[in-house]
Design a protein around this motif. Sequence first.
Motif, mmCIF file in Angstrom:
data_model
loop_
_atom_site.group_PDB
_atom_site.id
_atom_site.type_symbol
_atom_site.label_atom_id
_atom_site.label_comp_id
_atom_site.label_asym_id
_atom_site.label_seq_id
_atom_site.Cartn_x
_atom_site.Cartn_y
_atom_site.Cartn_z
ATOM 1 N N ALA A 25 0.849 -1.151 -0.143
ATOM 2 C CA ALA A 25 -0.077 -0.110 -0.046
ATOM 3 C C ALA A 25 0.820 1.209 0.034
ATOM 4 O O ALA A 25 0.359 2.169 -0.629
ATOM 5 C CB ALA A 25 -0.946 0.145 1.420
ATOM 6 N N ALA A 26 2.020 1.236 0.796
ATOM 7 C CA ALA A 26 2.990 2.372 0.846
ATOM 8 C C ALA A 26 3.493 2.488 -0.564
ATOM 9 O O ALA A 26 3.465 3.749 -1.119
ATOM 10 C CB ALA A 26 3.906 2.169 1.969
ATOM 11 N N ALA A 27 3.932 1.646 -1.371
ATOM 12 C CA ALA A 27 4.669 1.724 -2.586
ATOM 13 C C ALA A 27 3.830 2.011 -3.579
ATOM 14 O O ALA A 27 4.151 2.860 -4.491
ATOM 15 C CB ALA A 27 5.199 0.325 -2.849
ATOM 16 N N ARG A 28 2.475 1.767 -3.547
ATOM 17 C CA ARG A 28 1.368 2.255 -4.432
ATOM 18 C C ARG A 28 1.380 3.784 -4.393
ATOM 19 O O ARG A 28 1.207 4.376 -5.298
ATOM 20 C CB ARG A 28 0.007 1.578 -4.128
ATOM 21 N N LEU A 29 1.539 4.351 -3.043
ATOM 22 C CA LEU A 29 1.360 5.627 -2.942
ATOM 23 C C LEU A 29 2.637 6.416 -3.511
ATOM 24 O O LEU A 29 2.587 7.531 -4.270
ATOM 25 C CB LEU A 29 1.121 6.149 -1.644
ATOM 26 N N ASP A 30 3.774 5.925 -3.186
ATOM 27 C CA ASP A 30 4.980 6.430 -3.859
ATOM 28 C C ASP A 30 4.857 6.396 -5.236
ATOM 29 O O ASP A 30 5.254 7.502 -6.132
ATOM 30 C CB ASP A 30 6.188 5.475 -3.376
ATOM 31 N N LEU A 31 4.419 5.394 -6.164
ATOM 32 C CA LEU A 31 4.569 5.423 -7.248
ATOM 33 C C LEU A 31 3.382 6.305 -8.237
ATOM 34 O O LEU A 31 3.653 6.725 -9.220
ATOM 35 C CB LEU A 31 4.349 3.917 -8.024
ATOM 36 N N ASP A 32 2.039 6.350 -7.389
ATOM 37 C CA ASP A 32 1.013 6.998 -7.939
ATOM 38 C C ASP A 32 1.340 8.547 -7.610
ATOM 39 O O ASP A 32 0.822 9.205 -8.810
ATOM 40 C CB ASP A 32 -0.297 6.439 -7.446
ATOM 41 N N HIS A 33 1.932 8.752 -6.662
ATOM 42 C CA HIS A 33 2.008 10.177 -6.287
ATOM 43 C C HIS A 33 3.453 10.649 -6.098
ATOM 44 O O HIS A 33 3.640 10.925 -4.860
ATOM 45 C CB HIS A 33 1.010 10.733 -5.266
ATOM 46 N N PRO A 34 4.279 10.608 -7.069
ATOM 47 C CA PRO A 34 5.607 10.794 -6.624
ATOM 48 C C PRO A 34 5.967 12.298 -6.163
ATOM 49 O O PRO A 34 6.607 12.821 -5.389
ATOM 50 C CB PRO A 34 6.550 10.467 -8.039
ATOM 51 N N ALA A 35 5.131 13.167 -6.542
ATOM 52 C CA ALA A 35 5.272 14.500 -6.320
ATOM 53 C C ALA A 35 5.101 14.828 -4.814
ATOM 54 O O ALA A 35 5.662 15.772 -4.156
ATOM 55 C CB ALA A 35 4.463 15.445 -7.234
ATOM 56 N N HIS A 36 4.090 14.070 -4.223
ATOM 57 C CA HIS A 36 3.536 14.289 -2.829
ATOM 58 C C HIS A 36 4.352 13.215 -2.008
ATOM 59 O O HIS A 36 4.388 13.555 -0.833
ATOM 60 C CB HIS A 36 2.344 14.233 -2.742
ATOM 61 N N SER A 37 5.165 12.325 -2.424
ATOM 62 C CA SER A 37 5.516 11.394 -1.732
ATOM 63 C C SER A 37 6.553 11.621 -0.526
ATOM 64 O O SER A 37 6.503 11.323 0.366
ATOM 65 C CB SER A 37 6.250 10.235 -2.523
ATOM 66 N N ARG A 38 7.530 12.580 -1.076
ATOM 67 C CA ARG A 38 8.307 13.034 -0.092
ATOM 68 C C ARG A 38 7.709 13.591 1.267
ATOM 69 O O ARG A 38 8.346 13.716 2.353
ATOM 70 C CB ARG A 38 9.404 14.049 -0.765
ATOM 71 N N THR A 39 6.829 14.543 0.946
ATOM 72 C CA THR A 39 6.078 15.299 2.059
ATOM 73 C C THR A 39 5.483 14.156 3.079
ATOM 74 O O THR A 39 5.501 14.496 4.175
ATOM 75 C CB THR A 39 5.065 16.200 1.565
ATOM 76 N N TRP A 40 4.719 13.445 2.249
ATOM 77 C CA TRP A 40 4.226 12.438 3.220
ATOM 78 C C TRP A 40 5.140 11.647 4.010
ATOM 79 O O TRP A 40 4.735 11.115 5.266
ATOM 80 C CB TRP A 40 3.179 11.533 2.438
ATOM 81 N N ALA A 41 6.224 11.217 3.554
ATOM 82 C CA ALA A 41 7.129 10.550 4.079
ATOM 83 C C ALA A 41 7.669 11.373 5.298
ATOM 84 O O ALA A 41 7.786 10.510 6.163
ATOM 85 C CB ALA A 41 8.424 10.024 3.117
ATOM 86 N N ALA A 42 7.997 12.456 5.230
ATOM 87 C CA ALA A 42 8.570 13.257 6.328
ATOM 88 C C ALA A 42 7.628 13.292 7.510
ATOM 89 O O ALA A 42 7.718 13.174 8.677
ATOM 90 C CB ALA A 42 8.633 14.638 6.027
#
Length: 713
Positions: free
Chosen positions: A574-591
């Motif tokens: 589920a986490a990888a799906r978010l990373d791949l679907d929304h790469p522009a937001h992934s860094r902010t969500w990861a923080a």
Amino acid sequence: MTRLYQAVLRDPAAPISIRLRRTFSEWVVRKGFPPPGAARAMVEAEAGQARLTMERRGDCGRYTLDEPYGEGRLRTRVTYAESVPGMTGWVIVTVDRHEGREPERHRREPYRQGRREPERRERREPAVVGVPGFLPAYLRTARISDGGVRMEDGPVVLHEDGMDRFIPVMTEPLRRVPILVLSVDSQNPEAARAHADYLAGAVTGASLVVRLADLRAQNRFNKAMGKELGVFGGGIRTYLAPFDPAGERHPRRHPPMGVAMIRDQGDAALDLIATGAVGEIVQRELPEDVQRTLHVVYRVLAGRADLSEIAAAAALRPAKTDSAREELRRRMMAMTRRPAPAMPGRTGTTGTTAEVSAGTPRPGPSSSAGADSGSGTGAGSGSGSGKPSAPTGNGNPEKAGKAEETVSGGGAPASGGEEIAQVVADMVVKELRGELETALGLATSSQATGGDSARVLRELRTLGAHLSGLRDVVAERRGDEPFAEDGSDRPAAGIRSLREEHRLLTEEYAEAVTSVRKLTERVRWLEGRLAEAGQPVYGVTGETPVFEPASLSEVLAEARQSLRHIVVGDTDGAAARLDLDHPAHSRTWAAKAWDSLRALEDFARARSGGEFAGGFYEWCAQGSPGRLTIPTGMLSMRESKSVVTRAKFSDRRTFAVPPEVNPGGQVLMESHVKLRPVGYPAPRMYFHDDSGGATGKVWIGYLGEHLPNTRTN
């Protein structure tokens, strides 16, 4: 030959030769040798059965004293080199026993610390043979050190007001020598003084002996060390290098000796401590620059090398290439040069994968200028056959041929978005699976030190998680790119401009979030210092590197590795799906996810240890200096009644836990962190708090897109 003693001393004060020769000469004169002439480059002398050789050439030299010792001989050797650009001057002192068996009274085993029978002596002289008598006098001539620690000619008395200067010495990253700390014996205050003098005489130059002046100094020292690394009641503790009281997982690596054993065995117990300390430094390798220059010094003294070669050897050399990592890099680069399979474009013409996905040709590895020639079907495609160009360089022709055969089905290209997606997904899984497993094995077995191994392993695990979710993501891809009204394969100019602007704004926002996180860490450190009100603070430093996750998968990998009170469940897909679907937001969500996990870790540690009795919401709402929290607006501790009571919603929020948490093996997790409060997508992280239960941990059940509820379709 048995090495009984070794010291590696750094002497920045030039010249070394004058001070070293003077103190060494005074020592050998006391042994019955004639005074060596200061002007002579080579001195050879005998006194009874002892032999002395002192040689010097330019900025380096060597002194050797060979004397009888029991049934064998004792050889003391001093080798030195003056400072040169890129290297501080050094002095190596060694004492070796050659041939025969040493007398029972002075038997010493530098590598084993077995229990000895009590041995009483009237004289207060070190029974451990090995420390040359000139060393105390030489150490007084300048500020001489080893690994950033100044070496003293006697014991150091540590008072309370000197603690703030001493703790950084113990934790010095370059420290090599053990530090022996003697506590206060309230029943016999003079005992610690006598023990310190005895130990200092036995380990001079190879260890640092520190005596705590009084109970106030002892209490402050133990407070800085923590409950498992202190020393008290007349005991003695040896602190080996490297040392970090905040992160030490094996306190017994720094062996203590209780006062009862010291009183029972007397000097034999002190000899045991000294033997262990000297044996530790004997087994250590020489510093890298000393290793590089020592053999050159030997050649210079033998007349087979010029003095200038010492400076050349001292110059920094490029780091050696890790063969395993180089092989991994080569294989990955070979994969990137493998030609892509031919796929049909939207307009019915054939072209490369790059053309279909990006609308622009990608030059092949052997054709950079040819990308703009021909009919525009891509680099290396001389015709419209749809076949990939021949592999070059380190590409694998066999695999490339199989890829082409899979795609074309024996000459007929695949058609339809679903078939293309399936082929791409199969290619990724089949072609990269073995390489990823190999890379993960290389990273796991790496012998590298520091944080590089952990970083490489975390990155590979992140890549593996992304590839695990890539097949499902690719399979759902459809041609949702907006096109120009003329039906061409070009995005509309207006939408392209808006997307580019949105991308830049997203990057700026991510950078702002990163800056805020760094400033928050700094504020927390300052608050901790203020809260201590001048007391020694350890474990939180302003220079600690801040982990900056680039994806949610990277957050999960780091959490599993470093957060001891957090258990992450099976949510990588589920986490990888978010990373791949929304790469522009992934860094902010990861923080945000990483900050939330750290706050949960801090909360679980405090609650399981009895320092806090409330829940995670109270922990964040009642935040105090030094406590890791997140805004309560990101938290939701309950789901709505309509979600909890309806199986199609509650089942999606039920996740696996061990039987000690719930005998049924799963639990409904209502508590969650909102990584984005509203809009789409709105990622959520669901957790179950068992920090006050049997496991003392927080269990993460899910990290991914917003789960279905009554307002989702």
